[in-house]
Design a protein around this motif. Structure first.
Motif, PDB file in Angstrom:
ATOM      1  N   PRO A  82       4.189   7.417  -4.502  1.00  0.00           N
ATOM      2  CA  PRO A  82       4.009   8.639  -5.702  1.00  0.00           C
ATOM      3  C   PRO A  82       3.463   9.827  -5.199  1.00  0.00           C
ATOM      4  O   PRO A  82       4.044  10.742  -5.552  1.00  0.00           O
ATOM      5  N   VAL A  83       2.538  10.081  -4.011  1.00  0.00           N
ATOM      6  CA  VAL A  83       2.453  11.248  -3.247  1.00  0.00           C
ATOM      7  C   VAL A  83       3.427  11.828  -2.582  1.00  0.00           C
ATOM      8  O   VAL A  83       3.807  12.975  -2.619  1.00  0.00           O
ATOM      9  N   TYR A  84       4.373  10.960  -2.097  1.00  0.00           N
ATOM     10  CA  TYR A  84       5.656  11.544  -1.543  1.00  0.00           C
ATOM     11  C   TYR A  84       6.525  12.378  -2.696  1.00  0.00           C
ATOM     12  O   TYR A  84       7.411  13.177  -2.757  1.00  0.00           O
TER      13      TYR A  84
ATOM     14  N   ALA B 114       2.684   1.409  -3.475  1.00  0.00           N
ATOM     15  CA  ALA B 114       1.809   1.672  -4.721  1.00  0.00           C
ATOM     16  C   ALA B 114       1.104   3.003  -4.555  1.00  0.00           C
ATOM     17  O   ALA B 114       0.966   3.618  -5.529  1.00  0.00           O
ATOM     18  N   LEU B 115       0.532   3.583  -3.460  1.00  0.00           N
ATOM     19  CA  LEU B 115      -0.116   4.673  -3.456  1.00  0.00           C
ATOM     20  C   LEU B 115       0.304   6.035  -2.651  1.00  0.00           C
ATOM     21  O   LEU B 115       0.402   7.009  -3.006  1.00  0.00           O
ATOM     22  N   LEU B 116       1.105   5.616  -1.726  1.00  0.00           N
ATOM     23  CA  LEU B 116       1.656   6.809  -0.709  1.00  0.00           C
ATOM     24  C   LEU B 116       3.208   7.427  -1.428  1.00  0.00           C
ATOM     25  O   LEU B 116       3.374   8.519  -1.243  1.00  0.00           O
TER      26      LEU B 116
ATOM     27  N   TYR C  38       0.659  -1.268  -0.114  1.00  0.00           N
ATOM     28  CA  TYR C  38       0.123   0.027  -0.049  1.00  0.00           C
ATOM     29  C   TYR C  38       0.853   1.234  -0.045  1.00  0.00           C
ATOM     30  O   TYR C  38       0.553   2.200  -0.876  1.00  0.00           O
ATOM     31  N   VAL C  39       1.950   1.272   0.885  1.00  0.00           N
ATOM     32  CA  VAL C  39       2.727   2.224   1.019  1.00  0.00           C
ATOM     33  C   VAL C  39       3.677   2.534  -0.436  1.00  0.00           C
ATOM     34  O   VAL C  39       3.550   3.829  -0.842  1.00  0.00           O
TER      35      VAL C  39
END
Length: 85
Positions: free
Chosen positions: A54-56, A50-52, A47-48
């Motif tokens: 790219p936001v970072y 795949a989703l977080l 989850y980190v």
């Protein structure tokens, strides 16, 4: 009257690429360290990643662009005209 700031040059572009690479390396190292210590399981790590992550990276890019002078607004734009040949 607004102060004149020169456009970022090739050194700023290299610094941006280096900053993104360093930010990605730090983010991956931190995620790997958290997984290695056993704080999260494989699903939370996925989850980190795949989703977080790219936001970072977007947040790192925003910080670097402001720091290096890429943060131009609409008032800094100049009209572009087509030249006739």
């Amino acid at each position: 009257m607004t102060p004149s700031r020169p456009a970022p040059g090739p050194d700023a572009a290299r610094a941006f690429r280096l900053g993104i690479a360093a930010g990605a390396l730090v983010g991956l190292a931190f995620a790997g360290l958290v997984y290695w210590t056993g704080s999260v399981n494989i699903f939370a790590f996925g989850y980190v990643f795949a989703l977080l992550f790219p936001v970072y990276l977007v947040l790192v890019a925003i910080a670097l662009s402001v720091w290096l002078g890429y943060d131009k607004d609409a008032t800094a734009l100049r009209p572009v005209y087509r030249t006739e040949r």
